[in-house]
Design a protein around this motif. Structure first.
Motif, mmCIF file in Angstrom:
data_model
loop_
_atom_site.group_PDB
_atom_site.id
_atom_site.type_symbol
_atom_site.label_atom_id
_atom_site.label_comp_id
_atom_site.label_asym_id
_atom_site.label_seq_id
_atom_site.Cartn_x
_atom_site.Cartn_y
_atom_site.Cartn_z
ATOM 1 N N HIS A 185 -7.657 -12.122 9.301
ATOM 2 C CA HIS A 185 -6.837 -12.306 8.109
ATOM 3 C C HIS A 185 -5.730 -11.264 8.015
ATOM 4 C CE1 HIS A 185 -10.096 -14.922 7.020
ATOM 5 N NE2 HIS A 185 -9.584 -15.197 5.827
ATOM 6 N N GLY A 186 -4.488 -11.714 8.043
ATOM 7 C CA GLY A 186 -3.344 -10.814 7.887
ATOM 8 C C GLY A 186 -3.033 -10.598 6.413
ATOM 9 N N ILE A 187 -2.855 -9.345 6.024
ATOM 10 C CA ILE A 187 -2.577 -9.028 4.615
ATOM 11 C C ILE A 187 -1.252 -8.278 4.508
ATOM 12 C CG2 ILE A 187 -4.961 -9.037 3.829
ATOM 13 C CD1 ILE A 187 -4.973 -5.979 4.266
ATOM 14 N N GLU A 188 -0.715 -8.263 3.272
ATOM 15 C CA GLU A 188 0.575 -7.625 2.997
ATOM 16 C C GLU A 188 0.461 -6.813 1.705
ATOM 17 O OE1 GLU A 188 3.255 -8.054 4.895
ATOM 18 O OE2 GLU A 188 3.026 -10.002 5.916
ATOM 19 N N GLU A 189 1.418 -5.940 1.509
ATOM 20 C CA GLU A 189 1.543 -5.176 0.259
ATOM 21 C C GLU A 189 1.344 -6.092 -0.960
ATOM 22 O OE1 GLU A 189 2.697 -1.884 -0.275
ATOM 23 O OE2 GLU A 189 2.990 -2.076 -2.430
ATOM 24 N N GLY A 190 0.493 -5.660 -1.880
ATOM 25 C CA GLY A 190 0.314 -6.402 -3.125
ATOM 26 C C GLY A 190 -0.737 -7.492 -3.088
ATOM 27 N N ASP A 191 -1.256 -7.822 -1.914
ATOM 28 C CA ASP A 191 -2.318 -8.841 -1.843
ATOM 29 C C ASP A 191 -3.557 -8.352 -2.575
ATOM 30 O OD1 ASP A 191 -0.713 -10.451 -0.356
ATOM 31 O OD2 ASP A 191 -1.858 -10.279 1.513
ATOM 32 N N ARG A 192 -4.299 -9.297 -3.163
ATOM 33 C CA ARG A 192 -5.577 -8.989 -3.819
ATOM 34 C C ARG A 192 -6.703 -9.564 -2.975
ATOM 35 N NH1 ARG A 192 -5.286 -8.594 -9.921
ATOM 36 N NH2 ARG A 192 -7.306 -9.617 -9.941
ATOM 37 N N ILE A 193 -7.679 -8.730 -2.678
ATOM 38 C CA ILE A 193 -8.791 -9.160 -1.824
ATOM 39 C C ILE A 193 -10.083 -9.059 -2.615
ATOM 40 C CG2 ILE A 193 -10.019 -8.745 0.331
ATOM 41 C CD1 ILE A 193 -7.481 -7.289 1.306
ATOM 42 N N GLY B 77 -17.036 -9.845 -4.120
ATOM 43 C CA GLY B 77 -17.828 -10.270 -5.278
ATOM 44 C C GLY B 77 -16.900 -10.469 -6.464
ATOM 45 N N ASN B 78 -17.234 -9.836 -7.595
ATOM 46 C CA ASN B 78 -16.418 -9.979 -8.810
ATOM 47 C C ASN B 78 -15.330 -8.909 -8.932
ATOM 48 O OD1 ASN B 78 -18.013 -12.109 -9.499
ATOM 49 N ND2 ASN B 78 -19.355 -10.909 -10.850
ATOM 50 N N ILE B 79 -15.266 -7.996 -7.972
ATOM 51 C CA ILE B 79 -14.221 -6.968 -8.024
ATOM 52 C C ILE B 79 -13.154 -7.312 -6.972
ATOM 53 C CG2 ILE B 79 -15.732 -5.158 -8.901
ATOM 54 C CD1 ILE B 79 -16.028 -4.164 -6.023
ATOM 55 N N HIS B 80 -12.095 -6.512 -6.921
ATOM 56 C CA HIS B 80 -11.092 -6.811 -5.907
ATOM 57 C C HIS B 80 -10.349 -5.537 -5.495
ATOM 58 C CE1 HIS B 80 -8.498 -6.787 -9.476
ATOM 59 N NE2 HIS B 80 -7.526 -6.452 -8.634
ATOM 60 N N ALA B 81 -9.754 -5.610 -4.309
ATOM 61 C CA ALA B 81 -8.879 -4.540 -3.808
ATOM 62 C C ALA B 81 -7.444 -5.006 -3.875
ATOM 63 C CB ALA B 81 -9.239 -4.203 -2.371
ATOM 64 N N GLU B 82 -6.537 -4.063 -4.110
ATOM 65 C CA GLU B 82 -5.107 -4.327 -3.998
ATOM 66 C C GLU B 82 -4.598 -3.605 -2.753
ATOM 67 O OE1 GLU B 82 -4.686 -4.405 -8.855
ATOM 68 O OE2 GLU B 82 -3.458 -2.989 -7.704
ATOM 69 N N VAL B 83 -3.745 -4.261 -2.004
ATOM 70 C CA VAL B 83 -3.273 -3.714 -0.732
ATOM 71 C C VAL B 83 -1.996 -2.897 -0.929
ATOM 72 C CG1 VAL B 83 -2.413 -4.281 1.575
ATOM 73 C CG2 VAL B 83 -4.267 -5.633 0.559
ATOM 74 N N ALA C 108 -3.664 0.791 2.852
ATOM 75 C CA ALA C 108 -4.695 1.420 2.039
ATOM 76 C C ALA C 108 -5.188 0.361 1.049
ATOM 77 C CB ALA C 108 -4.136 2.634 1.302
ATOM 78 N N TYR C 109 -6.421 0.532 0.575
ATOM 79 C CA TYR C 109 -7.033 -0.446 -0.332
ATOM 80 C C TYR C 109 -7.370 0.251 -1.642
ATOM 81 C CZ TYR C 109 -7.608 -3.101 3.994
ATOM 82 O OH TYR C 109 -7.377 -3.763 5.185
ATOM 83 N N PHE C 110 -6.803 -0.264 -2.717
ATOM 84 C CA PHE C 110 -7.016 0.318 -4.046
ATOM 85 C C PHE C 110 -7.901 -0.613 -4.865
ATOM 86 C CE2 PHE C 110 -5.414 0.789 -8.533
ATOM 87 C CZ PHE C 110 -5.999 2.035 -8.760
ATOM 88 N N PHE C 111 -9.029 -0.071 -5.354
ATOM 89 C CA PHE C 111 -9.934 -0.841 -6.209
ATOM 90 C C PHE C 111 -9.743 -0.362 -7.647
ATOM 91 C CE2 PHE C 111 -11.766 -1.425 -2.083
ATOM 92 C CZ PHE C 111 -12.400 -2.664 -2.127
ATOM 93 N N PRO C 112 -9.018 -1.121 -8.481
ATOM 94 C CA PRO C 112 -8.695 -0.648 -9.825
ATOM 95 C C PRO C 112 -9.910 -0.521 -10.736
ATOM 96 C CG PRO C 112 -7.843 -2.876 -9.479
ATOM 97 C CD PRO C 112 -8.381 -2.413 -8.175
#
Ligand SMILES: [Zn+2]
Length: 252
Positions: A91-99, A102-108, A120-124
């Motif tokens: 899976h190719g990802i880009e700036e701003g993608d949400r991954i 479960g019920n949480i997510h990372a922002e790229v 980098a992966y940011f989990f808010p």
């Protein structure tokens, strides 16, 4: 919505992580550096791995991708431009993608500098940042494929995150980073206090890194703390940053 983070000591001084959604017990592996310690941790926790997230292509971050993906039949995420260098890439990802995990997510965050495809992966929900070899606790990564200006920009992007953001980096380099930093900013009291604390903490380190206890791990810090003692984050111009990076490259 709870999120739990497991720190797994891998290789010589590397960290792999599990980010676990406590509602669903689904989890992502952040940088699958070495299979055995990660597999043992997954087994003992009984969580369900749903994906592997990669920060960059270096072997001490992706060396276990193929083995683990085969066991759990999970997809492997990395920056879209790094498809050819990431083992098992799906899976190719880009700036701003949400991954989702479960019920949480990372922002790229796209933070090229250490390598030209680094993310980098940011989990808010926590908040927590998994930044690979971009920002280290009290340091920053070497410029293997990028310029000082690129790392300076990457650090500015990270700097926008909240103070409470926990910083989970790729390696246990904190003690040496602080030893360098106190030379750069001898008047910085917060830095000196932290250095003394970390020297004490690391002096009881296990003989084998795989057996490291939570007490001797210096990760995570927080972004608010890094603002006080990370000399690379504190550099206000590209020139100042470049000078520090050059000095650190030759620091023993
Ligand atoms: Zn690296």
């Amino acid at each position: 919505m709870g999120l739990r983070i497991e720190r797994i000591p891998t290789l010589q001084d590397s960290y792999s992580y599990l980010v676990i959604c406590e509602d669903t017990q689904q989890a992502a592996i952040l940088d699958a550096a070495e299979a055995d310690p990660i597999l043992m941790r997954i087994e003992s926790l009984g969580v369900q791995i749903t994906k592997i997230l990669c920060t960059h292509h270096h072997l001490d971050h992706v060396g276990a991708n193929l083995e683990i993906a085969q066991i759990y039949d999970v997809p492997i995420y990395a920056h879209a431009s790094d498809a050819e260098r990431i083992p098992g890439f799906t899976h190719g990802i880009e700036e701003g993608d949400r991954i989702p995990v479960g019920n949480i997510h990372a922002e790229v965050l796209f933070v090229p500098a250490h390598t030209r495809n680094h993310v980098a992966y940011f989990f808010p929900n926590k908040p927590a940042l998994f930044c690979g070899d971009t920002l280290f606790v009290a340091g920053c990564g070497r410029l293997f494929e990028g310029t000082p200006a690129m790392m300076f920009d990457a650090l500015r992007k990270i700097e926008k995150l909240p103070d409470a953001t926990e910083i989970y980096c790729g390696h246990e380099y904190t003690e040496k980073n602080l030893r360098f930093a106190v030379q750069c900013e001898p008047e910085n009291q917060a830095l000196r206090v932290q250095w003394e604390k970390i020297v004490k903490q690391r002096s009881c380190a296990a003989s084998h890194w795989h057996n490291a206890t939570p007490q001797e791990m210096t990760i995570p810090s927080t972004l608010g703390q890094e603002r006080l003692w990370n000399v690379f984050l504190r550099a206000r111009t590209v020139e100042e940053f470049a000078r520090l990076r050059e000095l650190k490259d030759h620091f023993r």
